[in-house]
Design a protein around this motif. Structure first.
Motif, PDB file in Angstrom:
ATOM      1  N   LEU A  75       0.835  -1.194   0.000  1.00  0.00           N
ATOM      2  CA  LEU A  75       0.000   0.000   0.000  1.00  0.00           C
ATOM      3  C   LEU A  75       0.872   1.248   0.000  1.00  0.00           C
ATOM      4  CD1 LEU A  75      -2.828   1.297   0.243  1.00  0.00           C
ATOM      5  CD2 LEU A  75      -2.565   1.163   2.733  1.00  0.00           C
ATOM      6  N   VAL A  76       0.665   2.105  -1.001  1.00  0.00           N
ATOM      7  CA  VAL A  76       1.430   3.341  -1.082  1.00  0.00           C
ATOM      8  C   VAL A  76       0.978   4.294   0.020  1.00  0.00           C
ATOM      9  CG1 VAL A  76       1.996   5.340  -2.502  1.00  0.00           C
ATOM     10  CG2 VAL A  76       1.752   3.082  -3.568  1.00  0.00           C
ATOM     11  N   LEU A  77       1.938   4.751   0.797  1.00  0.00           N
ATOM     12  CA  LEU A  77       1.619   5.666   1.890  1.00  0.00           C
ATOM     13  C   LEU A  77       1.631   7.101   1.393  1.00  0.00           C
ATOM     14  CD1 LEU A  77       3.753   3.971   4.680  1.00  0.00           C
ATOM     15  CD2 LEU A  77       1.250   4.105   4.611  1.00  0.00           C
ATOM     16  N   PRO A  78       0.874   7.943   2.014  1.00  0.00           N
ATOM     17  CA  PRO A  78       0.802   9.335   1.558  1.00  0.00           C
ATOM     18  C   PRO A  78       2.056  10.119   1.938  1.00  0.00           C
ATOM     19  CG  PRO A  78      -0.502   9.043   3.550  1.00  0.00           C
ATOM     20  CD  PRO A  78      -0.063   7.679   3.132  1.00  0.00           C
ATOM     21  N   THR A  79       2.267  11.183   1.210  1.00  0.00           N
ATOM     22  CA  THR A  79       3.347  12.086   1.559  1.00  0.00           C
ATOM     23  C   THR A  79       3.124  12.622   2.963  1.00  0.00           C
ATOM     24  OG1 THR A  79       3.779  12.710  -0.718  1.00  0.00           O
ATOM     25  CG2 THR A  79       4.439  14.275   0.987  1.00  0.00           C
ATOM     26  N   ALA A  80       4.145  12.478   3.798  1.00  0.00           N
ATOM     27  CA  ALA A  80       4.017  12.907   5.203  1.00  0.00           C
ATOM     28  C   ALA A  80       5.380  12.750   5.868  1.00  0.00           C
ATOM     29  CB  ALA A  80       2.959  12.078   5.938  1.00  0.00           C
ATOM     30  N   THR A  81       5.402  13.154   7.130  1.00  0.00           N
ATOM     31  CA  THR A  81       6.597  12.946   7.931  1.00  0.00           C
ATOM     32  C   THR A  81       6.389  11.713   8.790  1.00  0.00           C
ATOM     33  OG1 THR A  81       7.107  15.308   7.994  1.00  0.00           O
ATOM     34  CG2 THR A  81       8.102  13.934   9.691  1.00  0.00           C
ATOM     35  N   TYR A  82       7.373  10.807   8.787  1.00  0.00           N
ATOM     36  CA  TYR A  82       7.304   9.554   9.527  1.00  0.00           C
ATOM     37  C   TYR A  82       8.471   9.495  10.524  1.00  0.00           C
ATOM     38  CZ  TYR A  82       3.891   8.177   6.046  1.00  0.00           C
ATOM     39  OH  TYR A  82       2.773   8.137   5.244  1.00  0.00           O
ATOM     40  N   TRP A  83       8.287   8.644  11.506  1.00  0.00           N
ATOM     41  CA  TRP A  83       9.276   8.530  12.589  1.00  0.00           C
ATOM     42  C   TRP A  83       9.953   7.166  12.502  1.00  0.00           C
ATOM     43  CZ3 TRP A  83       8.665   5.779  17.585  1.00  0.00           C
ATOM     44  CH2 TRP A  83       9.716   6.059  18.482  1.00  0.00           C
ATOM     45  N   TYR A  84      11.281   7.131  12.626  1.00  0.00           N
ATOM     46  CA  TYR A  84      12.001   5.853  12.583  1.00  0.00           C
ATOM     47  C   TYR A  84      12.687   5.590  13.921  1.00  0.00           C
ATOM     48  CZ  TYR A  84      16.482   8.327  12.200  1.00  0.00           C
ATOM     49  OH  TYR A  84      17.568   9.123  12.447  1.00  0.00           O
ATOM     50  N   ARG A  85      12.918   4.307  14.157  1.00  0.00           N
ATOM     51  CA  ARG A  85      13.692   3.862  15.318  1.00  0.00           C
ATOM     52  C   ARG A  85      14.518   2.656  14.885  1.00  0.00           C
ATOM     53  NH1 ARG A  85       9.902   2.627  19.932  1.00  0.00           N
ATOM     54  NH2 ARG A  85       9.638   0.638  18.826  1.00  0.00           N
ATOM     55  N   VAL A  86      15.822   2.707  15.131  1.00  0.00           N
ATOM     56  CA  VAL A  86      16.707   1.634  14.701  1.00  0.00           C
ATOM     57  C   VAL A  86      17.758   1.376  15.774  1.00  0.00           C
ATOM     58  CG1 VAL A  86      18.196   3.265  13.447  1.00  0.00           C
ATOM     59  CG2 VAL A  86      18.250   0.841  12.844  1.00  0.00           C
ATOM     60  N   GLN A  87      18.177   0.130  15.878  1.00  0.00           N
ATOM     61  CA  GLN A  87      19.224  -0.234  16.833  1.00  0.00           C
ATOM     62  C   GLN A  87      20.084  -1.359  16.257  1.00  0.00           C
ATOM     63  OE1 GLN A  87      16.951  -1.693  20.274  1.00  0.00           O
ATOM     64  NE2 GLN A  87      17.462  -3.790  19.663  1.00  0.00           N
ATOM     65  N   TRP A  88      21.338  -1.425  16.743  1.00  0.00           N
ATOM     66  CA  TRP A  88      22.248  -2.491  16.357  1.00  0.00           C
ATOM     67  C   TRP A  88      23.411  -2.498  17.336  1.00  0.00           C
ATOM     68  CZ3 TRP A  88      22.084   2.297  14.318  1.00  0.00           C
ATOM     69  CH2 TRP A  88      23.277   3.002  14.209  1.00  0.00           C
ATOM     70  N   GLU A  89      24.143  -3.578  17.350  1.00  0.00           N
ATOM     71  CA  GLU A  89      25.297  -3.696  18.242  1.00  0.00           C
ATOM     72  C   GLU A  89      26.551  -3.202  17.534  1.00  0.00           C
ATOM     73  OE1 GLU A  89      27.694  -7.436  19.556  1.00  0.00           O
ATOM     74  OE2 GLU A  89      25.949  -7.289  20.908  1.00  0.00           O
ATOM     75  N   ASN A  90      27.248  -2.264  18.179  1.00  0.00           N
ATOM     76  CA  ASN A  90      28.508  -1.786  17.626  1.00  0.00           C
ATOM     77  C   ASN A  90      29.486  -2.968  17.559  1.00  0.00           C
ATOM     78  OD1 ASN A  90      31.335  -0.684  17.770  1.00  0.00           O
ATOM     79  ND2 ASN A  90      30.257   1.271  17.733  1.00  0.00           N
ATOM     80  N   PRO A  91      30.041  -3.266  16.380  1.00  0.00           N
ATOM     81  CA  PRO A  91      30.890  -4.464  16.255  1.00  0.00           C
ATOM     82  C   PRO A  91      32.184  -4.391  17.062  1.00  0.00           C
ATOM     83  CG  PRO A  91      31.024  -3.114  14.280  1.00  0.00           C
ATOM     84  CD  PRO A  91      29.920  -2.531  15.117  1.00  0.00           C
ATOM     85  N   ALA A  92      32.601  -3.198  17.465  1.00  0.00           N
ATOM     86  CA  ALA A  92      33.839  -3.058  18.240  1.00  0.00           C
ATOM     87  C   ALA A  92      33.564  -3.048  19.737  1.00  0.00           C
ATOM     88  CB  ALA A  92      34.578  -1.792  17.833  1.00  0.00           C
ATOM     89  N   SER A  93      32.700  -2.156  20.183  1.00  0.00           N
ATOM     90  CA  SER A  93      32.441  -2.009  21.616  1.00  0.00           C
ATOM     91  C   SER A  93      31.457  -3.042  22.154  1.00  0.00           C
ATOM     92  CB  SER A  93      31.900  -0.607  21.901  1.00  0.00           C
ATOM     93  OG  SER A  93      30.602  -0.455  21.338  1.00  0.00           O
ATOM     94  N   LYS A  94      30.682  -3.661  21.249  1.00  0.00           N
ATOM     95  CA  LYS A  94      29.622  -4.612  21.609  1.00  0.00           C
ATOM     96  C   LYS A  94      28.484  -3.941  22.385  1.00  0.00           C
ATOM     97  CE  LYS A  94      32.250  -7.679  19.739  1.00  0.00           C
ATOM     98  NZ  LYS A  94      31.989  -8.082  18.340  1.00  0.00           N
ATOM     99  N   LYS A  95      28.446  -2.630  22.322  1.00  0.00           N
ATOM    100  CA  LYS A  95      27.366  -1.901  22.984  1.00  0.00           C
ATOM    101  C   LYS A  95      26.262  -1.583  21.987  1.00  0.00           C
ATOM    102  CE  LYS A  95      30.319   0.238  26.512  1.00  0.00           C
ATOM    103  NZ  LYS A  95      30.798   1.509  27.091  1.00  0.00           N
ATOM    104  N   LEU A  96      25.056  -1.420  22.519  1.00  0.00           N
ATOM    105  CA  LEU A  96      23.899  -1.177  21.674  1.00  0.00           C
ATOM    106  C   LEU A  96      23.878   0.268  21.191  1.00  0.00           C
ATOM    107  CD1 LEU A  96      21.411  -2.758  20.647  1.00  0.00           C
ATOM    108  CD2 LEU A  96      20.114  -1.722  22.535  1.00  0.00           C
ATOM    109  N   GLU A  97      23.800   0.428  19.871  1.00  0.00           N
ATOM    110  CA  GLU A  97      23.644   1.746  19.257  1.00  0.00           C
ATOM    111  C   GLU A  97      22.163   1.944  18.941  1.00  0.00           C
ATOM    112  OE1 GLU A  97      26.060   3.907  18.619  1.00  0.00           O
ATOM    113  OE2 GLU A  97      27.942   2.744  18.637  1.00  0.00           O
ATOM    114  N   GLN A  98      21.629   3.117  19.240  1.00  0.00           N
ATOM    115  CA  GLN A  98      20.218   3.407  18.972  1.00  0.00           C
ATOM    116  C   GLN A  98      20.091   4.761  18.289  1.00  0.00           C
ATOM    117  OE1 GLN A  98      18.786   2.920  23.085  1.00  0.00           O
ATOM    118  NE2 GLN A  98      17.647   1.128  22.383  1.00  0.00           N
ATOM    119  N   ARG A  99      19.239   4.820  17.287  1.00  0.00           N
ATOM    120  CA  ARG A  99      18.980   6.062  16.577  1.00  0.00           C
ATOM    121  C   ARG A  99      17.466   6.215  16.400  1.00  0.00           C
ATOM    122  NH1 ARG A  99      23.610   5.863  17.496  1.00  0.00           N
ATOM    123  NH2 ARG A  99      25.413   6.209  16.116  1.00  0.00           N
TER     124      ARG A  99
END
Length: 297
Positions: A263-287
């Motif tokens: 389903l094509v979404l309408p033009t608008a502003t959307y909110w994202y949330r992403v996380q992953w483990e830093n491969p060096a520090s092994k700590k969780l990165e969140q954006r």
């Protein structure tokens, strides 16, 4: 008579009641001497009435130079071989604990190696180690505004150098500038001029803040592929009411402005949330943040 440098020898005279040593104290029949160079010693024998022989008895002690070696510890990468060199000298012969009888040996197993060096008079044992050094390890990697900063351990205390192009070029600074967004870099760290290094792959993930899914190949999607293989990866996109319109999975690592891919979404502003483990520090990165979707319709 020959002795090794640093050794002592006992001189013994016979045939007299007392003795007169040339250049040495005492009148006994023995003298302990430690010459540092070739030296001739002389002694007169004296009878009971004090009569001295006309001619002394002499002995020359030839001091053979001390055996020295250039043998030293060798650091090599795991799996590689190194050369242990005992050094050369006059009339030197060699016996290694490996059974070799050459001046140098090539070894690949870490450990302590010994060699006995002889010159026909003296012999001395020397030892050295073949060492697989502890390599520096990455402890953190941070990326912001096209600047990549590397943090590492330094177990040997030596000068470290770093590479961001798979070892093609090296620098002593742990900060790299002019780095590209959303690009995978093979990073390396080593002790300066060493043959072996520690490497790690790092993706400079940045979320673009606007997409136009019109299939022109420019800003068509929000792409999480570069970090999707990292541990604890998760990514979702929500509309302004908090409804989740996209959730990343192993089979779907990018958002093209559609709801559940159909389903094509309408033009608008959307909110994202992403996380992953830093491969060096092994700590969780969140954006988290906002994305402007300008859709076809």
């Amino acid at each position: 008579m020959k002795i090794c440098a640093g050794e002592s020898v006992t001189l013994t005279a016979t045939g007299g009641v007392t003795y007169e040593w040339v250049g040495l104290p005492g009148n006994g029949s023995t003298q302990i001497v430690s010459p540092t160079s070739t030296t001739t010693y002389s002694v007169f024998a004296l009878g009971g009435n004090g009569c001295k022989v006309a001619n002394p008895t002499s002995i020359t002690i030839q001091v053979v130079p001390a055996i020295v070696s250039t043998l030293k510890d060798v650091n090599v990468c795991a799996g590689d071989s190194g050369i242990l060199d005992a050094g050369s000298g006059t009339n030197y012969t060699y016996v290694w604990n490996t059974g070799a009888t050459t001046q140098t040996i090539s070894v690949s197993t870490p450990g302590t190696y010994t060699v006995t060096i002889s010159n026909g008079v003296c012999s001395k044992v020397f030892s050295a180690q073949l060492i697989n050094p502890t390599l520096p390890q990455f402890t953190n990697i941070s990326y912001e505004n096209h600047i990549l900063t590397l943090s590492t351990t330094n177990p040997t205390g030596g000068t470290l150098e770093y590479s961001a192009d798979n070892g093609f070029s090296w620098q002593t600074s742990n900060v790299f500038t002019n780095i590209l967004d959303n690009t995978n870099y093979n990073l390396q760290v080593r002790v300066k001029d060493a043959k072996c290094s520690t490497s790690i792959s790092f993706f400079t993930f940045v979320v673009i803040n606007a997409i136009t899914p019109n299939s022109d190949g420019k800003n068509d999607i929000v792409d999480f592929t570069g970090i999707s293989s990292y541990n604890n990866f998760a990514a979702s996109i929500f509309d302004r009411y908090g409804q989740e319109v996209f959730k990343a999975s192993k089979n779907q690592t990018f958002w093209n402005g559609m709801l559940r891919g159909s389903l094509v979404l309408p033009t608008a502003t959307y909110w994202y949330r992403v996380q992953w483990e830093n491969p060096a520090s092994k700590k969780l990165e969140q954006r988290s943040g906002w994305i402007l979707l300008k859709n076809r319709n």
